[in-house]
Design a protein around this motif. Structure first.
Motif, PDB file in Angstrom:
ATOM      1  N   ILE A  37      35.260   2.296 -24.497  1.00 35.23           N
ATOM      2  CA  ILE A  37      35.473   2.995 -25.759  1.00 35.23           C
ATOM      3  C   ILE A  37      36.968   3.161 -26.020  1.00 35.23           C
ATOM      4  CG2 ILE A  37      35.193   5.205 -26.949  1.00 35.23           C
ATOM      5  CD1 ILE A  37      32.395   5.375 -25.713  1.00 35.23           C
ATOM      6  N   GLU A  38      37.724   3.521 -24.979  1.00 40.59           N
ATOM      7  CA  GLU A  38      39.158   3.715 -25.140  1.00 40.59           C
ATOM      8  C   GLU A  38      39.844   2.424 -25.594  1.00 40.59           C
ATOM      9  OE1 GLU A  38      37.527   4.603 -22.307  1.00 40.59           O
ATOM     10  OE2 GLU A  38      37.595   6.787 -22.440  1.00 40.59           O
ATOM     11  N   THR A  39      39.458   1.310 -24.988  1.00 43.07           N
ATOM     12  CA  THR A  39      40.033   0.013 -25.347  1.00 43.07           C
ATOM     13  C   THR A  39      39.666  -0.355 -26.784  1.00 43.07           C
ATOM     14  OG1 THR A  39      39.882  -0.688 -23.047  1.00 43.07           O
ATOM     15  CG2 THR A  39      40.189  -2.419 -24.685  1.00 43.07           C
ATOM     16  N   HIS A  40      38.420  -0.075 -27.142  1.00 41.99           N
ATOM     17  CA  HIS A  40      37.960  -0.379 -28.496  1.00 41.99           C
ATOM     18  C   HIS A  40      38.723   0.469 -29.520  1.00 41.99           C
ATOM     19  CE1 HIS A  40      35.353  -2.036 -31.486  1.00 41.99           C
ATOM     20  NE2 HIS A  40      34.858  -0.859 -31.823  1.00 41.99           N
ATOM     21  N   VAL A  41      38.895   1.752 -29.239  1.00 38.27           N
ATOM     22  CA  VAL A  41      39.640   2.633 -30.142  1.00 38.27           C
ATOM     23  C   VAL A  41      41.090   2.157 -30.259  1.00 38.27           C
ATOM     24  CG1 VAL A  41      40.547   4.972 -30.454  1.00 38.27           C
ATOM     25  CG2 VAL A  41      38.156   4.646 -29.820  1.00 38.27           C
ATOM     26  N   GLU A  42      41.672   1.758 -29.145  1.00 38.40           N
ATOM     27  CA  GLU A  42      43.050   1.251 -29.159  1.00 38.40           C
ATOM     28  C   GLU A  42      43.152  -0.009 -30.020  1.00 38.40           C
ATOM     29  OE1 GLU A  42      46.176  -0.614 -25.989  1.00 38.40           O
ATOM     30  OE2 GLU A  42      45.031   1.145 -25.341  1.00 38.40           O
ATOM     31  N   SER A  43      42.184  -0.889 -29.885  1.00 38.67           N
ATOM     32  CA  SER A  43      42.160  -2.108 -30.687  1.00 38.67           C
ATOM     33  C   SER A  43      42.031  -1.776 -32.173  1.00 38.67           C
ATOM     34  CB  SER A  43      40.984  -2.984 -30.239  1.00 38.67           C
ATOM     35  OG  SER A  43      40.841  -4.104 -31.079  1.00 38.67           O
ATOM     36  N   LEU A  44      41.157  -0.829 -32.494  1.00 42.55           N
ATOM     37  CA  LEU A  44      40.997  -0.406 -33.883  1.00 42.55           C
ATOM     38  C   LEU A  44      42.283   0.239 -34.407  1.00 42.55           C
ATOM     39  CD1 LEU A  44      37.398   1.095 -33.756  1.00 42.55           C
ATOM     40  CD2 LEU A  44      38.093  -0.989 -34.942  1.00 42.55           C
TER      41      LEU A  44
END
Length: 57
Positions: free
Chosen positions: A4-11
């Motif tokens: 989730i953290e990686t996905h949020v960072e990507s977003l």
């Protein structure tokens, strides 16, 4: 699988890129209002997705 953290960072990165594109478009002599509208909607969807992920986390 992306965390989730990686996905949020990507977003967040995509959000920043769109913000930069919007800024460049707004500073053109004749901004493309249709393009600006589409970019702003896309930026809002990304922001909403990030908020949704953060509240679930």
């Amino acid at each position: 699988m992306m965390s989730i953290e990686t996905h949020v960072e990507s977003l967040a990165n995509k959000h920043a890129e769109i913000e930069e594109t919007i800024s460049r478009e707004e500073h053109r002599p004749v901004p493309d209002t249709m393009k600006l509208s589409q970019l702003k909607k896309k930026k809002l969807r990304i922001k909403e997705e990030m908020a949704s992920l953060m509240t679930r986390h």
